[in-house]
Design an enzyme around this catalytic site. Structure first.
Site, PDB file in Angstrom:
ATOM      1  N   GLU A  21      85.529  37.538  55.338  1.00  0.00           N
ATOM      2  CA  GLU A  21      86.429  36.505  54.818  1.00  0.00           C
ATOM      3  C   GLU A  21      85.628  35.331  54.261  1.00  0.00           C
ATOM      4  O   GLU A  21      84.416  35.260  54.390  1.00  0.00           O
ATOM      5  CB  GLU A  21      87.353  35.987  55.933  1.00  0.00           C
ATOM      6  CG  GLU A  21      88.645  36.753  56.109  1.00  0.00           C
ATOM      7  CD  GLU A  21      89.680  36.434  55.030  1.00  0.00           C
ATOM      8  OE1 GLU A  21      89.339  35.724  54.049  1.00  0.00           O
ATOM      9  OE2 GLU A  21      90.828  36.893  55.150  1.00  0.00           O
ATOM     10  N   ASN A 150      96.970  31.651  54.231  1.00  0.00           N
ATOM     11  CA  ASN A 150      95.948  32.217  53.350  1.00  0.00           C
ATOM     12  C   ASN A 150      96.170  31.719  51.925  1.00  0.00           C
ATOM     13  O   ASN A 150      97.029  30.890  51.665  1.00  0.00           O
ATOM     14  CB  ASN A 150      96.020  33.746  53.370  1.00  0.00           C
ATOM     15  CG  ASN A 150      95.162  34.384  54.438  1.00  0.00           C
ATOM     16  OD1 ASN A 150      93.986  34.060  54.579  1.00  0.00           O
ATOM     17  ND2 ASN A 150      95.746  35.293  55.212  1.00  0.00           N
ATOM     18  N   ASP A 201      96.762  37.829  50.517  1.00  0.00           N
ATOM     19  CA  ASP A 201      95.692  37.273  51.350  1.00  0.00           C
ATOM     20  C   ASP A 201      94.975  36.173  50.585  1.00  0.00           C
ATOM     21  O   ASP A 201      95.606  35.330  49.967  1.00  0.00           O
ATOM     22  CB  ASP A 201      94.764  38.406  51.795  1.00  0.00           C
ATOM     23  CG  ASP A 201      94.046  38.106  53.111  1.00  0.00           C
ATOM     24  OD1 ASP A 201      93.620  36.959  53.311  1.00  0.00           O
ATOM     25  OD2 ASP A 201      93.889  39.023  53.939  1.00  0.00           O
TER      26      ASP A 201
END
Length: 294
Positions: A21, A150, A201
């Site tokens: 991430e 997100n 996301d």
């Protein structure tokens, strides 16, 4: 109908991360950075030489903002820290939350030099998360009641902000004060993806104002116009694609992280590249993320 583009890129790192991430790029040093949140790792890749370095962290880091070539701001489950780029020394900067059940998640730097950073429950507890605005050490809670925050990114002129709750699958849009990065009105739905497979996301916004959004569970990065029209889907060779970032000397390349989180042995075998880090084989009109202003 949007176009689907097969993957024609390459693997930048074949190390499988449980939760890859938070990628970003420092143009001053030609270095890409990203996290393995669950593994408490910071990954560094110098693009020109291919030199890769793994840095162990004492916490779950998830967002890195460049301050200058010698310093970085890192968001973690223990708050915000300034990291010395050379030594790796960490200095406490500001607290985010006092809730030990939460951790940091997504974030980006606004053109004003402020930071938006989100938090969420460690087990994605319903509505446990929030989004904060950080400016010169002052932390302001701007949104709450979010389960999996997100997709934070901003238009090039700083007048528009975007974010998502991956548990709901609405990409949200809000008008911002371009001088501060603070919301100037109510957030509205930019794109309702609740009826479609996969989770919206991480995101980045390019120089034309288009949003590039990783689609967790679908192995893809989707592209939306500033008006909210879905115009393209770029395939990623790992189902749990998590977050994109513009990289390269001209910000014209796109890095994408992925994850093997929650996969059993059979699922990981079937998804052989899960958790690896990729570059899409496409030229983009990207832009460098601004530096955070201390």
């Amino acid at each position: 109908m949007s176009e689907t583009i097969p993957f024609s890129g390459k693997v930048l790192s074949d190390l499988p991360l449980e939760l890859g991430e938070g990628p970003t790029f420092d143009p001053a040093t030609g270095t890409a950075w990203w996290f393995n949140i669950k593994g408490r790792e910071l990954h560094e890749l110098h693009l020109e030489t291919g030199r890769k370095t793994l840095h162990a962290l004492p916490f779950m880091g998830s967002v890195l903002a460049v301050i200058d070539p010698k310093r970085q701001l890192i968001a973690s489950d223990r708050g915000l820290f300034i990291r010395d780029t050379i030594s790796g020394e960490l200095t406490a900067y500001a607290a985010l939350e006092s809730n030990p059940g939460n951790r940091s998640n997504d974030g980006r730097v606004h053109p004003s030099g402020s930071l938006w950073v989100s938090t969420m429950g460690r087990k994605a507890e319903k509505e446990a998360g929030a989004i904060y605005h950080v400016a010169k050490g002052a932390v302001t809670r701007i949104y709450g009641g979010i389960s999996i925050p997100n997709g934070i990114c901003f238009s090039p002129d700083g007048t528009t902000g975007y974010f998502v709750d991956s548990a709901i699958n609405h990409i949200m849009r809000v008008d911002l004060d371009p001088k501060t990065g603070l919301p100037g009105g109510e957030a509205t739905v930019f794109s309702d993806q609740s009826g479609n497979p996969g989770d919206v996301d991480g995101s980045v916004c390019d120089a034309d104002g288009r949003i590039w959004n990783a689609r967790w569970g679908q192995g893809a990065v989707d592209v939306y116009t500033p008006e909210g029209t879905h115009i393209a889907r770029h395939a990623v060779p790992a189902s749990q694609s998590s977050c994109p970032a513009f990289i390269g000397a001209k910000a014209d390349r796109l890095l994408v992280t992925s994850a093997w989180q929650d996969m059993d042995d059979a699922a990981r075998k079937a998804d052989a590249k899960a958790g690896q880090t990729f570059e899409l084989g496409v030229t983009v009109n990207g832009r460098f993320e601004p530096a955070y202003t201390l």
